[in-house]
Design an enzyme around this catalytic site. Structure first.
Site, PDB file in Angstrom:
ATOM      1  N   TRP A 562       0.895  -1.033   0.458  1.00 31.15           N
ATOM      2  CA  TRP A 562       0.148   0.002   0.178  1.00 31.15           C
ATOM      3  C   TRP A 562       0.796   1.052   0.117  1.00 31.15           C
ATOM      4  O   TRP A 562       0.360   2.638   0.479  1.00 31.15           O
ATOM      5  CB  TRP A 562      -0.451  -0.122   1.026  1.00 31.15           C
ATOM      6  CG  TRP A 562      -1.883  -1.100   0.991  1.00 31.15           C
ATOM      7  CD1 TRP A 562      -1.924  -1.878  -0.087  1.00 31.15           C
ATOM      8  CD2 TRP A 562      -3.138  -1.382   2.306  1.00 31.15           C
ATOM      9  NE1 TRP A 562      -3.180  -3.139  -0.033  1.00 31.15           N
ATOM     10  CE2 TRP A 562      -3.860  -2.488   1.278  1.00 31.15           C
ATOM     11  CE3 TRP A 562      -3.387  -1.391   2.895  1.00 31.15           C
ATOM     12  CZ2 TRP A 562      -4.559  -2.952   1.950  1.00 31.15           C
ATOM     13  CZ3 TRP A 562      -4.289  -2.313   3.830  1.00 31.15           C
ATOM     14  CH2 TRP A 562      -5.047  -2.823   3.046  1.00 31.15           C
ATOM     15  N   GLU A 606      -2.845  -9.285  -1.866  1.00 37.10           N
ATOM     16  CA  GLU A 606      -2.431  -8.591  -3.427  1.00 37.10           C
ATOM     17  C   GLU A 606      -1.174  -8.262  -4.068  1.00 37.10           C
ATOM     18  O   GLU A 606      -1.058  -7.749  -5.951  1.00 37.10           O
ATOM     19  CB  GLU A 606      -2.603  -7.280  -2.906  1.00 37.10           C
ATOM     20  CG  GLU A 606      -3.785  -6.572  -2.846  1.00 37.10           C
ATOM     21  CD  GLU A 606      -3.862  -5.612  -2.660  1.00 37.10           C
ATOM     22  OE1 GLU A 606      -4.912  -5.313  -1.045  1.00 37.10           O
ATOM     23  OE2 GLU A 606      -3.322  -4.242  -2.036  1.00 37.10           O
ATOM     24  N   HIS A 642      -3.739 -11.806  10.538  1.00 35.76           N
ATOM     25  CA  HIS A 642      -5.262 -11.069   9.977  1.00 35.76           C
ATOM     26  C   HIS A 642      -4.629 -11.103   8.473  1.00 35.76           C
ATOM     27  O   HIS A 642      -4.320 -10.206   8.071  1.00 35.76           O
ATOM     28  CB  HIS A 642      -5.921 -10.288  11.180  1.00 35.76           C
ATOM     29  CG  HIS A 642      -6.927  -9.255  10.297  1.00 35.76           C
ATOM     30  ND1 HIS A 642      -8.624 -10.517  10.095  1.00 35.76           N
ATOM     31  CD2 HIS A 642      -6.955  -8.287   9.619  1.00 35.76           C
ATOM     32  CE1 HIS A 642      -9.455  -9.776   9.634  1.00 35.76           C
ATOM     33  NE2 HIS A 642      -8.194  -8.665   9.203  1.00 35.76           N
ATOM     34  N   HIS A 695     -18.982  -4.997   7.576  1.00 31.86           N
ATOM     35  CA  HIS A 695     -19.508  -4.043   6.371  1.00 31.86           C
ATOM     36  C   HIS A 695     -21.184  -3.680   7.058  1.00 31.86           C
ATOM     37  O   HIS A 695     -21.228  -2.170   6.105  1.00 31.86           O
ATOM     38  CB  HIS A 695     -19.654  -4.496   5.259  1.00 31.86           C
ATOM     39  CG  HIS A 695     -18.164  -4.329   4.533  1.00 31.86           C
ATOM     40  ND1 HIS A 695     -17.780  -5.183   4.185  1.00 31.86           N
ATOM     41  CD2 HIS A 695     -17.578  -3.259   5.023  1.00 31.86           C
ATOM     42  CE1 HIS A 695     -16.521  -4.984   4.540  1.00 31.86           C
ATOM     43  NE2 HIS A 695     -15.874  -4.127   4.190  1.00 31.86           N
TER      44      HIS A 695
HETATM   45  N1  GLN Z   1      -5.944  -4.279  12.815  1.00 29.13           N
HETATM   46  C1  GLN Z   1      -6.875  -3.501  11.838  1.00 29.13           C
HETATM   47  C2  GLN Z   1      -8.315  -3.012  11.869  1.00 29.13           C
HETATM   48  O1  GLN Z   1      -8.462  -3.799  12.724  1.00 29.13           O
HETATM   49  C3  GLN Z   1      -7.105  -4.204  10.405  1.00 29.13           C
HETATM   50  C4  GLN Z   1      -7.595  -3.839   9.445  1.00 29.13           C
HETATM   51  C5  GLN Z   1      -7.496  -4.562   8.124  1.00 29.13           C
HETATM   52  O2  GLN Z   1      -7.572  -5.537   8.021  1.00 29.13           O
HETATM   53  N2  GLN Z   1      -7.113  -3.644   6.960  1.00 29.13           N
HETATM   54  O3  GLN Z   1      -8.974  -2.324  11.537  1.00 29.13           O
HETATM   55 ZN    ZN Z   2      -8.822  -7.128   8.080  1.00 27.52          ZN
END
Ligand code: GLN
Ligand code: ZN
Length: 794
Positions: A562, A606, A642, A695
Site C-alpha cells: 500500500w 494482492e 489477520h 460492513h
Molecule cells: N487491525 C486493523 C483494524 O482492525 C486491521 C484492518 C484490516 O484488516 N484491513 O482496523
Molecule cells: Zn481486515
C-alpha cells in the site's frame, strides 16, 4: 517526429475536483449539469497537457464518471437486468445506482483491477445479457476532443478482457458464449468511430498477461478476425506483465499495432521483435505508469534508440500502462523535501519525460542536454544520497541468518506454552483491532495534526479513548482485548510516519474506486525504526486490565503493498527491511509485557504476480518477511495475523508457512468455502474465522453466529478455534458494535458449555478432501474497497 502517446490519464483531477463534484452531486447539493461541467473541464485540461507535451494523439474515452469498466458496460448496453434500466436511455443518476446500489438493489460488485489498488465494477452477465448499446457519453467525449481540434485516440477495454473480468451469478454459465454478441457491439462502436474519422483506436487487452485457458486465447482470434474490417486501426495494448507467451498469436491478429509493458517486463521485447509484422506499430511502454519515480532517461534512450533506428515511425513511446495509477502533478507538492522531489515524476511530469525522449531521438541528445542532465543528476543523487542509503540497515540485512525467520520451537510446543501462560477458555473471543472511529476521535486527531492541541493533551485524550475501549470490552466479556486503534487513521500511514525511509505527499492522490482516493506513502530509502512505535500505547492499555491485550502491528507485505515502493532495489529487499523494523517493535512489545501480538497482513494476496509461474517466488519472500517480523519472540508469546477480502484458498500452504500461532480471517465473502479450504488443507495452527460481516450496521443474532461456529467446528478442531468478527470495527458505530459483540460472546459461551459436555472433542469432516474446481475469474480477489481494507480512502 518520434511518436509519443499515453494509454490514459488520471481522471480525478490534481485537486480531486471530480471526487468533490461527484460527492456534492450525490448529496443533492449540485446539479448534474455542474458535475458534467467539472468532468468536461478536467478532460479538456488533461488533453491540453497531453497536446502541450507534443503527444501525437490524446487519449480519449479514458474518462469515467465512476469507473471505466462500468462506463464500458454502459456503452455496450450490458446493464444487469435486475435494475430494470433502459440502457440506451441510461441517466447519470442511474449509472451511479449501478455503482452504489439503490433502495431496491445492491450495487454491482467491485473488485481490484489486476494487481493494482484500483477497483472496477465487475460486469454482471448471464445468458440473457444484451449488448445493444447504451448512452452516447463515450462518443460525446470523442466528439468533444475532436471539436477542440485534438487528435483523439479513443481508448476501450477489449472484448476478451471485458468478458474475462465479468462474472455470472448463474453457476456453470460459460461467459465466452456471449462473445459473438459482444463482438457485434464492438463492431458497431468501431464503425461509429470510423464515421468520425478516427484513425487509431487503443484496445486494452491486459488479460493477455494472465494465464488464460485455451478457449479464452482462441477468443482473441475470433474477436479480432471479426473486427478486422472495422475501418479503424487497432492498437492492442497489454500491460502489468509480459505478454510474450502469446506474442506469436497476437502478432497474427489482424490489428495494426501492439503496446507492451517494458517496465514490468523488459525481457519481452526480444520476443515481440521476432514476431512483429512488417507493417505493425510497436508501442514501447518505457516510462513507469505504476510508480512515481523519475525515469532514467539515459537508460531508456539506450533501449529505444535501436528500436527507433529499426522501426522508424512504427515505434511509439509510451508509459507502461495508463497513468491512472499515479498522482496528477508534482506542482501540488509544496512541502516535499526538494531532493526527494527531484527524484519524482507524477503523470504530468511523465508527459514531459516522453517529450524529452522524442526530441532526443529526433534531434539528438544535444537538443535536450539540460533535461537529460537533470535526469542523470536525479539518478546519481538517488544512488548516493544519505537519505536513501543507510549502512547500518544494509549491514543488518547482510548479516541475516536463516534461523532468524524461525520461532524457537514448532507450533505444537509453542501452543502448549501459550495455553499455560494465557489460560484462555476454549473458543476465545477477540476483535481484529480497531473500534469505532467516532467523530470525536477524528476531530482530536485532526486538531493535533493542525497543532491546535498539544502533544500532552492529545496523549491524554487518546488514553481516555483506550480506557473507554478496554472497559467496554471487559464489560462485554471478551477474552483477548485490543486498545482500539483510536490513534490510527490508516494502518500503513501510522507506521510509515514513524519509520525512516518513508515520505508523505500533500496531494499524491490516486483513485481507488469511484470518488475514493488514497494517498500512498513513498518508500524512498532504507527503512528502519528509530524508536518504538506502539509500545507505550500497548503498555498503557495492558496496565488497565488483567486480561491480555493484543499488540497491533501492520505487517511488512501490507506496508509494501500500500505504498509507492522504491524501484532501485528488489521489492523483496525493501520488504525485508520493513520486516526488521517490525521485528524490533514485536520484540519491544514482548519486553513491555505484551503476551499476544497481531501482525496484520490483509494485502498479502494482492502482491501475487499475474502469472502463476511467478507466484512461488513472491510467496517465498513475502512469507519469509512475515516470519522474520514475527520470529524474535519467545515460545509463550502468541503471534496472530489477520487477513481479509481476498481469495485465500489457493495460497493456503503459504499462509500456513507464515506459522502465525493464530490467524483471524474474514469469511463473510466466501462464507464456508474458505473454512472448508482451511479444513481440507488441514491448516495446522489456530484460526478465527470471522463470524459476522463488519460492513453492515445489522446486528447478527446469537443463532446466526452459533450456526456459523457449529459449521466451523465441523471443519476445524474446536480446540483450535477462535471467535471474532470479520475485520476491524472502525467504520461502525458503538451501539451496533456493542450489540454484535455481546451476541458473539454469548454464542461462544453457549457453544463452550455444550462442548464441555462432550469431551474429547473430535474433528468431524463434512466434506471429503477433494479438490474443488478453481475459482472463476477474476483471479484477483474482490475487495470491499480500500477504506475498509484498512487504507484511509477519502
Ligand atoms: N487491525 C486493523 C483494524 O482492525 C486491521 C484492518 C484490516 O484488516 N484491513 O482496523
Ligand atoms: Zn481486515
Amino acid at each position: 517526429m518520434a511518436r509519443t502517446h499515453i494509454l490514459g490519464f488520471p481522471r480525478i483531477g490534481a485537486r480531486r475536483e471530480l471526487k468533490f463534484a461527484q460527492e456534492a452531486f450525490w448529496r443533492g447539493e449540485t446539479s448534474e449539469a455542474a458535475l458534467r461541467d467539472t468532468g468536461a473541464a478536467l478532460r479538456r485540461k488533461h488533453w491540453l497537457l497531453q497536446a502541450d507535451a507534443g503527444l501525437a494523439s490524446v487519449a480519449a474515452g479514458d474518462f469515467a464518471w465512476y469507473d471505466h469498466m462500468l462506463g464500458l458496460t454502459a456503452l455496450l448496453g450490458a446493464l444487469p437486468k435486475r435494475f430494470g434500466f433502459d440502457a440506451a436511455a441510461l441517466t447519470l443518476p442511474q449509472y451511479y445506482e449501478l455503482a452504489r446500489g439503490n433502495t431496491a438493489q445492491p450495487a454491482m460488485e467491485m473488485t481490484k483491477w489486476f494487481d493494482t489498488n484500483y477497483h472496477y465494477i465487475v460486469p454482471e452477465l448471464d445468458a440473457d445479457s444484451t449488448f445493444e448499446g447504451g448512452p452516447t457519453w463515450f462518443f460525446d467525449e470523442i466528439d468533444e476532443a475532436l471539436a477542440q481540434g485534438l487528435a483523439a485516440r479513443p481508448v476501450l477495454v477489449g472484448p476478451v478482457t471485458y468478458l474475462w473480468l465479468s462474472k455470472s451469478h448463474v453457476a456453470g454459465f460459460d461467459r465466452l458464449a456471449l462473445l459473438p454478441r459482444v463482438i457485434a457491439a464492438y463492431r458497431r462502436i468501431l464503425s461509429q468511430l470510423r464515421a468520425r474519422g478516427i484513425e487509431w483506436v487503443q484496445i486494452d487487452e491486459p488479460a493477455l498477461c494472465l494465464d488464460l485457458p485455451a478457449p479464452w486465447l482462441d477468443a482473441f482470434d475470433h474477436a479480432y478476425a471479426a473486427l478486422a474490417d472495422s475501418g479503424v486501426k487497432l492498437l492492442l495494448a497489454t500491460y502489468f506483465d509480459t505478454a510474450a507467451p502469446h506474442a506469436a498469436r497476437a502478432a497474427a491478429l489482424p490489428v495494426h499495432g501492439f503496446h507492451i509493458d517494458l517496465v514490468r517486463a523488459p525481457q519481452q521485447l526480444a520476443d515481440w521483435l521476432q514476431v512483429l509484422p512488417a507493417h505493425a506499430v510497436l508501442s514501447a511502454g518505457v516510462i513507469d505508469g505504476r510508480n512515481i519515480w523519475r525515469a532514467d532517461l539515459r537508460r531508456v534512450l539506450d533501449t529505444v534508440r535501436p528500436l527507433h533506428a529499426a522501426l522508424g515511425d512504427r515505434l511509439w513511446l509510451a508509459p507502461s500502462c495508463s497513468l491512472l495509477h499515479v498522482p496528477v502533478s508534482l506542482d501540488a507538492e509544496t512541502r516535499l523535501d526538494p531532493e526527494l522531489k527531484s527524484w519524482l515524476a507524477f503523470a504530468t511530469e511523465k508527459l514531459d519525460e516522453l517529450h524529452t525522449l522524442a526530441v532526443a531521438l529526433d534531434q539528438g541528445e544535444a537538443a535536450v542536454a539540460q533535461l537529460l542532465a537533470a535526469s542523470d543528476a536525479a539518478q546519481a543523487s538517488r544512488r548516493t544520497s544519505r537519505r536513501v542509503v543507510n549502512r547500518q540497515v544494509q549491514n543488518r540485512l547482510a548479516a541475516l541468518t536463516a534461523d532468524m525467520a524461525d520461532r524457537h520451537s514448532p507450533f505444537e510446543t509453542r501452543i502448549e506454552r501459550q495455553r499455560a501462560a494465557l489460560a484462555l477458555p476454549p473458543l476465545p473471543t477477540t476483535t481484529i483491532g480497531s473500534f469505532p472511529q467516532t467523530p470525536a476521535i477524528r476531530q482530536t486527531r485532526a486538531a493535533f495534526k493542525r497543532g491546535d492541541i498539544g502533544a500532552l493533551d492529545y496523549l491524554e485524550r487518546m488514553r481516555a479513548e483506550i480506557e473507554f475501549a478496554v472497559r467496554k470490552q471487559e464489560a462485554l466479556g471478551l477474552d483477548v482485548l485490543v486498545h482500539g486503534e483510536a490513534e490510527r487513521n490508516d494502518m500503513v500511514e501510522y507506521f510509515g510516519e514513524q519509520l525512516c525511509g518513508y515520505a508523505f505527499t500533500e496531494n499524491g492522490w490516486v483513485q481507488s474506486y469511484g470518488s475514493r482516493c488514497v494517498k500512498p506513502p513513498v518508500i524512498f530509502g532504507d527503512v528502519y525504526r528509530p524508536e518504538p512505535m506502539t509500545v507505550e500505547t500497548a503498555r498503557y492499555a495492558q496496565s488497565l486490565t488483567d486480561k491480555p491485550v493484543k499488540g497491533m502491528l501492520t505487517g511488512p507485505v501490507t506496508m509494501l503493498q500500500w505504498s509507492f515502493v522504491r524501484d532501485d532495489q528488489p521489492r523483496s529487499v525493501t520488504t525485508r527491511q520493513l520486516a526488521l523494523a517490525i521485528r524490533d517493535e514485536v520484540c519491544d512489545l514482548e519486553r513491555a509485557g505484551i503476551r499476544i501480538i497481531q501482525i496484520d497482513e490483509p494485502a498479502l494476496r494482492e502482491g501475487l504476480p499475474l502469472r502463476r509461474a511467478d507466484w512461488a517466488a513472491y510467496l517465498d519472500w513475502a512469507v519469509e518477511a512475515f516470519r522474520l517480523a514475527a520470529a524474535g519472540v519467545a515460545d509463550d508469546t502468541q503471534i496472530h495475523t489477520h487477513m481479509c477480502y481476498a481469495e485465500f484458498n489457493d495460497i493456503l500452504p503459504a499462509i500456513a508457512a507464515m506459522d502465525a500461532d493464530v490467524i483471524t480471517i474474514e469469511t463473510s465473502r466466501s462464507a464456508m468455502e474458505l473454512l472448508e479450504g482451511f479444513g481440507d488443507f488441514d491448516y495446522p495452527n489456530e484460526i478465527g474465522p470471522g463470524v459476522y460481516d463488519i460492513h453492515s450496521p445489522r446486528v447478527p443474532g446469537v443463532d446466526a453466529i452459533t450456526r456459523l461456529l457449529e459449521r466451523a467446528c465441523e471443519v476445524i478442531p474446536p480446540e483450535r478455534l477462535w471467535v471474532n468478527p470479520d475485520c476491524g470495527l472502525k467504520t461502525r458505530g458503538w451501539p451496533e458494535t456493542e450489540a454484535a459483540l455481546a451476541n458473539m460472546v454469548s454464542a461462544a459461551r453457549q457453544l463452550r458449555a455444550r462442548l464441555a459436555g462432550q469431551a474429547p472433542l473430535h474433528w468431524k469432516r463434512v466434506t471429503p478432501p477433494t479438490a474443488r474446481p478453481a475459482a472463476s475469474a477474476p483471479t484477483h480477489g474482490a475487495a470491499c474497497g480500500a477504506s475498509c481494507a484498512g487504507q484511509a480512502a477519502v
